[in-house]
Design a protein around this motif. Structure first.
Motif, PDB file in Angstrom:
ATOM      1  N   PHE A 189      45.221 -11.117   5.192  1.00 36.15           N
ATOM      2  CA  PHE A 189      45.993 -12.081   5.970  1.00 36.15           C
ATOM      3  C   PHE A 189      46.263 -13.388   5.218  1.00 36.15           C
ATOM      4  N   MET A 190      45.851 -13.479   3.969  1.00 35.41           N
ATOM      5  CA  MET A 190      46.099 -14.693   3.197  1.00 35.41           C
ATOM      6  C   MET A 190      47.579 -14.795   2.811  1.00 35.41           C
ATOM      7  N   PRO A 191      48.109 -16.024   2.650  1.00 35.94           N
ATOM      8  CA  PRO A 191      49.554 -16.200   2.410  1.00 35.94           C
ATOM      9  C   PRO A 191      50.102 -15.428   1.223  1.00 35.94           C
ATOM     10  N   ASP A 192      49.329 -15.269   0.155  1.00 32.18           N
ATOM     11  CA  ASP A 192      49.831 -14.533  -1.009  1.00 32.18           C
ATOM     12  C   ASP A 192      50.064 -13.061  -0.690  1.00 32.18           C
ATOM     13  N   ASN A 193      49.319 -12.538   0.289  1.00 36.14           N
ATOM     14  CA  ASN A 193      49.429 -11.125   0.646  1.00 36.14           C
ATOM     15  C   ASN A 193      50.219 -10.895   1.924  1.00 36.14           C
ATOM     16  N   TYR A 194      50.286 -11.905   2.762  1.00 31.79           N
ATOM     17  CA  TYR A 194      50.890 -11.776   4.090  1.00 31.79           C
ATOM     18  C   TYR A 194      51.744 -13.026   4.292  1.00 31.79           C
ATOM     19  N   PHE A 195      53.016 -12.943   3.884  1.00 31.21           N
ATOM     20  CA  PHE A 195      53.890 -14.116   3.807  1.00 31.21           C
ATOM     21  C   PHE A 195      54.870 -14.134   4.956  1.00 31.21           C
ATOM     22  N   TYR A 196      54.966 -15.281   5.629  1.00 33.16           N
ATOM     23  CA  TYR A 196      55.954 -15.477   6.692  1.00 33.16           C
ATOM     24  C   TYR A 196      56.891 -16.611   6.311  1.00 33.16           C
ATOM     25  N   GLY A 197      58.184 -16.384   6.409  1.00 29.15           N
ATOM     26  CA  GLY A 197      59.141 -17.418   6.075  1.00 29.15           C
ATOM     27  C   GLY A 197      60.414 -17.294   6.876  1.00 29.15           C
ATOM     28  N   GLU A 198      61.080 -18.416   7.062  1.00 32.04           N
ATOM     29  CA  GLU A 198      62.375 -18.451   7.730  1.00 32.04           C
ATOM     30  C   GLU A 198      63.440 -18.756   6.685  1.00 32.04           C
ATOM     31  N   ALA A 199      64.446 -17.909   6.611  1.00 29.87           N
ATOM     32  CA  ALA A 199      65.480 -18.070   5.587  1.00 29.87           C
ATOM     33  C   ALA A 199      66.199 -19.405   5.712  1.00 29.87           C
ATOM     34  N   SER A 200      66.262 -19.949   6.932  1.00 28.17           N
ATOM     35  CA  SER A 200      66.967 -21.213   7.133  1.00 28.17           C
ATOM     36  C   SER A 200      66.151 -22.417   6.671  1.00 28.17           C
ATOM     37  N   GLN A 201      64.893 -22.209   6.341  1.00 28.22           N
ATOM     38  CA  GLN A 201      64.029 -23.304   5.899  1.00 28.22           C
ATOM     39  C   GLN A 201      63.465 -22.960   4.520  1.00 28.22           C
ATOM     40  N   SER A 202      64.302 -23.173   3.506  1.00 26.81           N
ATOM     41  CA  SER A 202      63.949 -22.732   2.160  1.00 26.81           C
ATOM     42  C   SER A 202      63.311 -23.827   1.312  1.00 26.81           C
ATOM     43  N   GLN A 203      63.176 -25.057   1.857  1.00 27.74           N
ATOM     44  CA  GLN A 203      62.710 -26.166   1.037  1.00 27.74           C
ATOM     45  C   GLN A 203      61.303 -25.938   0.512  1.00 27.74           C
ATOM     46  N   MET A 204      60.413 -25.352   1.331  1.00 25.95           N
ATOM     47  CA  MET A 204      59.045 -25.118   0.882  1.00 25.95           C
ATOM     48  C   MET A 204      59.028 -24.173  -0.320  1.00 25.95           C
ATOM     49  N   GLU A 205      59.867 -23.151  -0.278  1.00 24.28           N
ATOM     50  CA  GLU A 205      59.947 -22.221  -1.402  1.00 24.28           C
ATOM     51  C   GLU A 205      60.529 -22.919  -2.626  1.00 24.28           C
ATOM     52  N   MET A 206      61.490 -23.807  -2.409  1.00 26.02           N
ATOM     53  CA  MET A 206      62.069 -24.550  -3.515  1.00 26.02           C
ATOM     54  C   MET A 206      61.043 -25.478  -4.173  1.00 26.02           C
ATOM     55  N   ASN A 207      60.120 -26.004  -3.368  1.00 31.89           N
ATOM     56  CA  ASN A 207      59.048 -26.819  -3.937  1.00 31.89           C
ATOM     57  C   ASN A 207      58.174 -25.985  -4.866  1.00 31.89           C
ATOM     58  N   TYR A 208      57.911 -24.744  -4.445  1.00 32.08           N
ATOM     59  CA  TYR A 208      57.131 -23.836  -5.288  1.00 32.08           C
ATOM     60  C   TYR A 208      57.894 -23.525  -6.580  1.00 32.08           C
ATOM     61  N   VAL A 209      59.177 -23.289  -6.448  1.00 31.66           N
ATOM     62  CA  VAL A 209      60.007 -22.998  -7.624  1.00 31.66           C
ATOM     63  C   VAL A 209      59.989 -24.174  -8.589  1.00 31.66           C
ATOM     64  N   ALA A 210      60.119 -25.386  -8.049  1.00 32.41           N
ATOM     65  CA  ALA A 210      60.124 -26.584  -8.902  1.00 32.41           C
ATOM     66  C   ALA A 210      58.808 -26.709  -9.665  1.00 32.41           C
ATOM     67  N   GLN A 211      57.702 -26.423  -9.016  1.00 33.01           N
ATOM     68  CA  GLN A 211      56.393 -26.479  -9.688  1.00 33.01           C
ATOM     69  C   GLN A 211      56.322 -25.467 -10.819  1.00 33.01           C
ATOM     70  N   GLN A 212      56.821 -24.259 -10.564  1.00 34.36           N
ATOM     71  CA  GLN A 212      56.806 -23.219 -11.595  1.00 34.36           C
ATOM     72  C   GLN A 212      57.689 -23.600 -12.782  1.00 34.36           C
ATOM     73  N   LEU A 213      58.852 -24.164 -12.491  1.00 29.95           N
ATOM     74  CA  LEU A 213      59.763 -24.587 -13.564  1.00 29.95           C
ATOM     75  C   LEU A 213      59.174 -25.734 -14.365  1.00 29.95           C
ATOM     76  N   GLU A 214      58.522 -26.649 -13.698  1.00 33.44           N
ATOM     77  CA  GLU A 214      57.913 -27.781 -14.384  1.00 33.44           C
ATOM     78  C   GLU A 214      56.827 -27.323 -15.346  1.00 33.44           C
ATOM     79  N   GLN A 215      56.121 -26.244 -14.978  1.00 26.58           N
ATOM     80  CA  GLN A 215      55.028 -25.734 -15.805  1.00 26.58           C
ATOM     81  C   GLN A 215      55.497 -24.682 -16.810  1.00 26.58           C
ATOM     82  N   HIS A 216      56.798 -24.352 -16.765  1.00 30.14           N
ATOM     83  CA  HIS A 216      57.393 -23.386 -17.705  1.00 30.14           C
ATOM     84  C   HIS A 216      56.649 -22.050 -17.675  1.00 30.14           C
ATOM     85  N   THR A 217      56.377 -21.556 -16.481  1.00 31.78           N
ATOM     86  CA  THR A 217      55.640 -20.303 -16.334  1.00 31.78           C
ATOM     87  C   THR A 217      56.551 -19.102 -16.582  1.00 31.78           C
TER      88      THR A 217
END
Length: 456
Positions: A189-217
């Motif tokens: 039931f942890m978020p990495d294994n059991y993810f809930y998201g609303e397509a209309s609210q993508s900002q949280m995912e974009m924050n994750y993307v920005a962190q990944q891009l900043e770290q050049h992963t």
């Protein structure tokens, strides 16, 4: 991997509902994709919220609660009982966890405490799951007597803990105590294994993307490749720092308002918040005529681009391991062709080698608008409908309840109202009366424009 999910007395759902990812062919494993259709306000989103709420309670009921905090819940409010408090709510999930064993976990609760809770396991023996379950624990309303099975492990201290926390789940408390026998269940039931998201609210995912891009992963490099290939006219995307004050005067205005309203010291606010608060934002590179390159910030990009990038990110992350992904309104801002391509990632074993699951709500009938077997992206047992009755209670049911024929065009029949779960367009004539200034009474019968009655 989720097999079955049941729940009752949650938001627009009053009665017990049974949902399953099981295939109609019992020789096949559970499905990796399910699409949920229904009219606006029918309860589609509430269904996914029920699945998400179960996971939230598992993760947080012990760690973020107190002895007197009660249990957060959203019961059905149109019942005979005042505020829906008369009946308990229930969640149940049957699933295969990362250890390859099948678990059955359920609990009932009201707004004050957990009323009952049970966890059992179907152990994996000689490469096959046992047909008989082994009890890990069972809890009744008598909080002083939790029945721990022999497979659970040491339970003395946990029993004492639960005596003081009737509003917490045993599973949550056991995970906090580090009990090995339930760890894979909690991890499910942890978020990495059991993810809930609303397509209309993508900002949280974009924050994750920005962190990944900043770290050049590696993740960010693969995501950038996908974005280029999707032909949005984007050459590159990066995360760049931005000074909050350079965007607007909001920071200085905030300090001024705080000083005027409550006498706050602006110098101390600078020290507390930082004189130059910085954020990370996405920057997209486009190429124009004659090879001219221009940089666009996230707010200048289309919602379709941001929505696609958000889903690319979720899919890339969730398909890397076995997981359950819940997406509400997957077709928000996305072209039907792109939605189909994204869903197919979870259908195709080549792009989904770990058997990750996607459960989503949508109005996009192009996913199911096909005749014959060879052209189908989704089969009948991968399609569910949600409909709300006259009493305000929602119901979820599978398309297979409609006794589908093998070559039936499910999308066409759905739009014609054959399966229910579609809007009833009764407002057209009323609109005409209002616009033309006519006096008319509302049709009390609730008659609607009906579709064809036969399956095609």
């Amino acid at each position: 991997m989720l097999i079955d999910f049941s729940f009752s007395n949650f938001r627009s759902f009053r009665d017990e509902q049974a949902f399953s990812m099981s295939s109609s062919d019992t020789k096949l494993p559970p499905s990796t994709v399910t699409a949920v259709y229904g009219a606006n306000a029918s309860g589609k989103s509430n269904f996914l919220k029920a699945m998400g709420s179960m996971a939230t309670l598992v993760r947080l009921s012990y760690s973020q609660g107190s002895q007197i905090s009660g249990v957060p819940r959203e019961p059905f409010l149109l019942s005979d009982f005042q505020n829906g408090q008369g009946e308990p709510s229930m969640f149940l999930a049957e699933f295969v966890a990362a250890d390859g064993q099948k678990y059955n976990y359920w609990f009932t609760f009201d707004s004050q405490k957990i009323l009952s809770e049970s966890l059992s396991v179907y152990k994996k023996l000689n490469g096959r799951l046992s047909t008989r379950s082994t009890k890990l624990f069972e809890r009744g309303e008598d909080q002083t007597n939790i029945d721990f099975g022999n497979a659970f492990g040491p339970s003395g201290l946990l029993q004492q803990t639960m005596n003081n926390r009737p509003n917490a789940l045993v599973l949550s408390a056991a995970a906090a105590a580090g009990i090995p026998s339930i760890q894979t269940v909690f991890d499910f039931f942890m978020p990495d294994n059991y993810f809930y998201g609303e397509a209309s609210q993508s900002q949280m995912e974009m924050n994750y993307v920005a962190q990944q891009l900043e770290q050049h992963t590696k993740f960010s490099k693969n995501l950038t490749k996908l974005l280029r290939y999707a032909d949005f006219g984007i050459n590159n995307v990066r995360a760049v720092p931005v000074n909050f004050n350079s965007i607007s005067d909001s920071f200085s205005q905030f300090k001024k308002q705080m000083h005027e309203s409550i006498g706050a010291d602006e110098e101390k606010l600078d020290q507390l918040l930082g004189q130059n608060p910085k954020q990370i934002q996405l920057q997209f590179e486009h190429t124009g005529a004659n090879g001219i390159k221009r940089q666009f910030i996230q707010g200048q990009e289309s919602q379709g681009t941001i929505g696609a990038m958000s889903f690319f990110s979720v899919a890339l992350r969730q398909l890397s391991h076995q997981s359950v992904t819940l997406v509400d309104e997957i077709d928000t801002s996305l072209h039907p062709t792109l939605v189909k391509e994204l869903v197919s990632l979870f259908v195709d074993p080549e792009t989904n080698p770990h058997g990750s699951q996607l459960i989503f709500t949508t109005h996009d009938t192009t996913l199911i608008n096909a005749s014959g077997d060879s052209n189908r992206l989704l089969k009948g047992d991968q399609i569910w409908f949600v409909e709300k009755g006259q009493d305000g209670a929602s119901e979820i049911y599978p398309a297979t309840d409609m006794k589908l024929r093998s070559k039936e065009n499910i999308g066409k029949n759905y739009m014609n109202g054959v399966y229910g779960a579609v809007p009833r367009p009764t407002f057209h004539s009323l609109f005409a009366q209002i616009i033309n200034g006519e006096d008319g009474e509302e049709d009390e019968s609730g008659s609607s424009v009906s579709g064809e009655d036969t399956h095609e």
